[in-house]
Design an enzyme around this catalytic site. Sequence first.
Site, PDB file in Angstrom:
ATOM      1  N   CYS A  13       0.789  -1.198   0.024  1.00 33.06           N
ATOM      2  CA  CYS A  13      -0.126   0.049   0.102  1.00 33.06           C
ATOM      3  C   CYS A  13       1.007   1.237   0.113  1.00 33.06           C
ATOM      4  O   CYS A  13       2.153   1.157   0.161  1.00 33.06           O
ATOM      5  CB  CYS A  13      -1.056  -0.012   1.317  1.00 33.06           C
ATOM      6  SG  CYS A  13      -0.185   0.226   2.632  1.00 33.06           S
ATOM      7  N   CYS A  16       3.323   1.737   2.805  1.00 39.53           N
ATOM      8  CA  CYS A  16       4.483   0.597   2.556  1.00 39.53           C
ATOM      9  C   CYS A  16       5.618   1.768   1.756  1.00 39.53           C
ATOM     10  O   CYS A  16       6.877   1.706   2.100  1.00 39.53           O
ATOM     11  CB  CYS A  16       4.426  -0.647   1.661  1.00 39.53           C
ATOM     12  SG  CYS A  16       3.363  -1.379   2.635  1.00 39.53           S
ATOM     13  N   ASP A 433       9.386  28.925 -31.438  1.00 38.78           N
ATOM     14  CA  ASP A 433      10.236  29.267 -32.519  1.00 38.78           C
ATOM     15  C   ASP A 433       9.453  29.316 -34.085  1.00 38.78           C
ATOM     16  O   ASP A 433       8.408  28.372 -34.084  1.00 38.78           O
ATOM     17  CB  ASP A 433      11.408  28.270 -32.249  1.00 38.78           C
ATOM     18  CG  ASP A 433      12.241  28.428 -33.444  1.00 38.78           C
ATOM     19  OD1 ASP A 433      12.989  29.388 -33.604  1.00 38.78           O
ATOM     20  OD2 ASP A 433      12.885  27.549 -34.085  1.00 38.78           O
ATOM     21  N   ASP A 630      12.965  23.311 -31.998  1.00 35.79           N
ATOM     22  CA  ASP A 630      13.558  22.336 -32.423  1.00 35.79           C
ATOM     23  C   ASP A 630      14.588  21.348 -31.685  1.00 35.79           C
ATOM     24  O   ASP A 630      15.084  20.614 -32.187  1.00 35.79           O
ATOM     25  CB  ASP A 630      14.150  22.703 -34.009  1.00 35.79           C
ATOM     26  CG  ASP A 630      15.185  23.729 -33.868  1.00 35.79           C
ATOM     27  OD1 ASP A 630      15.822  23.908 -32.540  1.00 35.79           O
ATOM     28  OD2 ASP A 630      15.588  24.420 -34.978  1.00 35.79           O
TER      29      ASP A 630
END
Length: 742
Positions: A13, A16, A433, A630
Amino acid sequence: MSEKVFMIDGMTCASCALTVEKAVKKLDGVNQAAVNLTTEKMTIDFDQSKLGSEAIERAVAQAGYQAKLITAGSQTSQKEREEDKLAQMTRRLFASLIFTLPLFYAAMGPMIGLSLPSFLDPNESPLNYALFLLFLTIPVIVINRAFYLNGFRALFRRHPNMDSLVALATSAAFLYSLYGTYHIYLGHHHHVHALYYESVGVILTLITLGKYLESLSRGRTSDALKKLISLSAKEARVIRAGQESMLPIETVELGDIILVKPGEKIPLDGLVLSGSSSVDESMLTGEAIPVEKDKDSHVFGGSINGQGSFRFKAEKVGNETLLAQIIKLVEEAQQTKAPIAKIADKVSGLFVPVVIVLALLTGLFWFFIMGENLTFSMTAAVAVLVIACPCALGLATPTAIMVGTGRAAENGILFKRGDILEMAQEVDTIVFDKTGTITQGRPQLAQIFSYDQEVNLLQLAASLETLSEHPLSQAIVAAAKEERLDLWPVKHFKSLTGYGLEGVVQGRQLLIGNDKLLLREGISLQRAQSDFAAATARGETPVFIAADRELIGLVTLADRLKDDSKEMLAELQKMGFELVMLTGDNEQTAQAIAKEAGIPHLVSQLLPHEKSQVISDLQAQGKKVAMVGDGINDAPALATADIGISMGSGTDIAIESADIVLMKPAMLDVIKMLKISRATIKNIKENLFWAFIYNILSIPIAMGVLHLFGGPLLDPMIAGLAMSFSSVSVVLNALRLKIMSL
């Protein structure tokens, strides 16, 4: 600092996962640690000069769990591990059912009129009946002993988890039933109606059923990653010393020549040397249309060859291939926590201890204050322990992130970290860009103005331009090739740096270049004045052509918008985003492109480092900024933005400055990325809401609030069923992301 990933065993769970995180973060040299409950992995950033992997594994072991460093080849072992875990859970479930079904029948049958043999009848043979239930319950406890081993170990280490709740609840019910069985042996037969053996068996079996369904569902959340892993080829057809042989992929070296036959999987990344074919790269880029490959084309491992055959030279092997990089990015994104997950972490850290206290208080309240008997009080306390599992909280975030990032990867969209999913849906300003992002990134012939009707201007110009490598020259040559024009030989070719080209074609002395070249040579531009002015206003680049010292024509070139740029930008504006375009081009060209694209704000004549300053200025105004570029000259701007989005082929994704990589240069993928981000975060919020609501509503009911007002008391078996399906419902909700519309 070094980042490593460990496989964690024994977690059940969110509590833990938090326990493991806390144990590791205490170690000297640890910078950051994140545990993913869904994948059962821990990603840790630590100083190797201060700390070793063995010390990390010891710290996890001391917390009650097992850690194992993931090494090369672990991707496949993880898949096998998931399959083994599901197989074990299947066997455990069916073994439990073999004993639980008769147990449930024997305990509940007589209450609804079903008969039992007289020697097992609770009224005629109460001791036989009690011992029969006991003997059916013990195997169920043994089969599901992991609940007790993990639960009590965590409890004794003062880090109680979900298994602790189950172990406490069923142990209390079992011990109380043993106490009742002892009294039946002594002759107090009325205790036969206060046995809870069936509750123990049914609760353990139902929770195991829930874990089985959860494992089944969890396996589907990582389908995209499994598909990517399955793309990896195991062998390659290598040609060495003229001999063709099938070799394991691990033995292929850089520079090896590999033959790919029709329908085969391409094993590695490389450059085609001979042959041609069409290749399906859809699982790498999300692009469904096959890509044509011939000499000097790049091919990528994991893609599927079509009907042709070709040879290629291996340029990237092992972890350097595009497929390996994609798998690495997808897995890293699934390991990273989104900031929203901190809510669940904080709650889970306190949840189990609080539930144990509430269960104890519930039993004491009904026994001492309300005067109920021990059976009633224990039933209420056990129901609280069983129903209050925090599993759903722990699964809410990682399952949605796994499915969301997987869905994105299937569409060629790679999130480098899971937290980027949450950050992306907070963006309000998107900066683009221009060159190669909004536009195609290469000049194309726009218009031809001929002032000498006796000559084919394009054929004449392309003949001279074919000897130049300049992008503008190549655009003119490409246009001539499209027209299937034969190019004439050139004599006395000269490249005039900063001006243009000079040469003799068809006996005519040609000059091709900018206006400075013609002015330098004393050639009048009068004929082209109006065409030149109009082209410049449109943002096109003019190229003048003179023959025998007389202007005979003008061609203009332009970097065109991508086919889907306008549609994408219009959609973003509808979604409420502020759009900005950055470019190094002059103001006039930038204005023309921005007007055509429909972008209201632009900044032109910028150097790469100046783009990042524009983004910083926007952030200073309180805006959340995404930068789309890019990934090469835009690296500073991508790194400065809150979210950096790189567009292109994705061949160098491992070293990109971006947070998100779009594998193909399709502008509409920006929309898909935003939709996936928004849908995933919405899904996480839904999961957290239902997980919180479930516990907020179910715990008071289990404590007996309804009974105070004349309603029923929640049976622990119903509580176990509800707890199991709360976790399954969270996983199923996350799986809805697989079918969302993009």
